[in-house]
Design a protein around this motif. Sequence first.
Motif, mmCIF file in Angstrom:
data_model
loop_
_atom_site.group_PDB
_atom_site.id
_atom_site.type_symbol
_atom_site.label_atom_id
_atom_site.label_comp_id
_atom_site.label_asym_id
_atom_site.label_seq_id
_atom_site.Cartn_x
_atom_site.Cartn_y
_atom_site.Cartn_z
ATOM 1 N N ASN A 288 15.071 39.879 85.121
ATOM 2 C CA ASN A 288 15.003 40.638 86.364
ATOM 3 C C ASN A 288 14.470 42.037 86.076
ATOM 4 N N THR A 289 13.425 42.457 86.800
ATOM 5 C CA THR A 289 12.772 43.753 86.548
ATOM 6 C C THR A 289 13.182 44.834 87.536
ATOM 7 N N ASN A 290 14.187 44.581 88.357
ATOM 8 C CA ASN A 290 14.608 45.562 89.361
ATOM 9 C C ASN A 290 15.844 46.350 88.948
ATOM 10 N N GLY A 291 16.175 46.354 87.666
ATOM 11 C CA GLY A 291 17.370 47.049 87.212
ATOM 12 C C GLY A 291 18.627 46.239 87.412
ATOM 13 N N ASN A 292 18.493 44.944 87.708
ATOM 14 C CA ASN A 292 19.649 44.098 87.988
ATOM 15 C C ASN A 292 19.880 43.001 86.952
ATOM 16 N N ALA A 293 19.207 43.040 85.832
ATOM 17 C CA ALA A 293 19.343 41.988 84.816
ATOM 18 C C ALA A 293 20.802 41.829 84.396
ATOM 19 N N GLY A 294 21.285 40.585 84.420
ATOM 20 C CA GLY A 294 22.644 40.285 83.985
ATOM 21 C C GLY A 294 23.733 40.715 84.957
ATOM 22 N N ARG A 295 23.362 41.035 86.165
ATOM 23 C CA ARG A 295 24.324 41.533 87.150
ATOM 24 C C ARG A 295 24.992 40.366 87.884
ATOM 25 N N PRO A 296 26.346 40.374 87.991
ATOM 26 C CA PRO A 296 27.042 39.285 88.689
ATOM 27 C C PRO A 296 26.913 39.412 90.207
ATOM 28 N N TYR A 297 26.869 38.275 90.880
ATOM 29 C CA TYR A 297 26.809 38.284 92.339
ATOM 30 C C TYR A 297 27.395 36.993 92.884
ATOM 31 N N PHE A 298 27.639 36.981 94.195
ATOM 32 C CA PHE A 298 28.122 35.793 94.878
ATOM 33 C C PHE A 298 27.026 35.276 95.795
ATOM 34 N N LYS A 299 26.967 33.938 95.917
ATOM 35 C CA LYS A 299 25.960 33.324 96.781
ATOM 36 C C LYS A 299 26.588 32.184 97.572
ATOM 37 N N CYS A 300 25.903 31.821 98.662
ATOM 38 C CA CYS A 300 26.352 30.724 99.514
ATOM 39 C C CYS A 300 26.281 29.419 98.713
ATOM 40 N N PRO A 301 27.351 28.617 98.739
ATOM 41 C CA PRO A 301 27.351 27.373 97.963
ATOM 42 C C PRO A 301 26.439 26.283 98.542
ATOM 43 N N THR A 302 26.114 26.370 99.819
ATOM 44 C CA THR A 302 25.277 25.334 100.425
ATOM 45 C C THR A 302 23.809 25.735 100.522
ATOM 46 N N MET A 303 23.544 27.004 100.832
ATOM 47 C CA MET A 303 22.160 27.459 101.011
ATOM 48 C C MET A 303 21.625 28.245 99.822
ATOM 49 N N GLY A 304 22.518 28.661 98.926
ATOM 50 C CA GLY A 304 22.092 29.439 97.768
ATOM 51 C C GLY A 304 21.719 30.874 98.097
ATOM 52 N N LYS A 305 21.997 31.323 99.328
ATOM 53 C CA LYS A 305 21.644 32.677 99.739
ATOM 54 C C LYS A 305 22.532 33.715 99.060
ATOM 55 N N PHE A 306 21.912 34.802 98.647
ATOM 56 C CA PHE A 306 22.619 35.938 98.070
ATOM 57 C C PHE A 306 23.574 36.509 99.117
#
Length: 166
Positions: free
Chosen positions: A72-90
Motif C-alpha cells: 500500500n502506497t498511501n501510508g497505510n501499509a500493514g494497517r488493520p481494518y474492518f470490512k463487510c463480511p458479505t460485500m468486502g466493503k471497507f
Amino acid sequence: MHLNTLEDVVEFLCGRDTGDSALDARESQAPNWSDLQYVLRTIRPSASYPRSPIPCRHCGLTSSKAITSSSNTNGNAGRPYFKCPTMGKFLVFADARGNDLTNPVCRCGLSSKRIMSGLYTKNPGKLFYVCRSGMCEYNRECRDAQGEHVIVGWEIVDYLAWLEII
C-alpha cells in the motif's frame, strides 16, 4: 491549505500561536517532528477506536478484520481494518490514527477520524473525516479556517502516519 512542512502541520492543528514552547521556534532552534509527537501525545490524546469486529452498517452481520497490503502506497501499509463480511466493503480502520477528540462529530455522536485520500484518486492527499466507529456513513471534507481543502504533501505522509494525525 497544503501541508508540506512541519510548520504547516502545526498551523493546521494548533493555529499560528501554539502556546507550547516545545513547538515555538526559539532563536536558531526550530521545532522538529519529535517535539510535535510529544505535544500531541501529551496534550491531545486520541479517541477510542473499535478493537473487535463491529456490526456491518451494510448487511448487519459481524464484520471481519483484515490488514492492508504491505505494498500500500498511501501510508497505510500493514494497517488493520474492518470490512463487510458479505460485500468486502471497507468499514473503518481499527487503530487510533486520525482519532482526534477535536475532530467534527459524526452522526453517531462521536468525534470523527481524520483520513487522507489515496495517491490514485481524483484528489490525492486530500484530508477528510469519517465515522471512527464505522457505524455510520459520515464523510466530510477537511477544510482550513479560510474554507479551503486541506491537502497533504506526499513528502510528509509517513510523518503524519507516525504521529497518528492521519
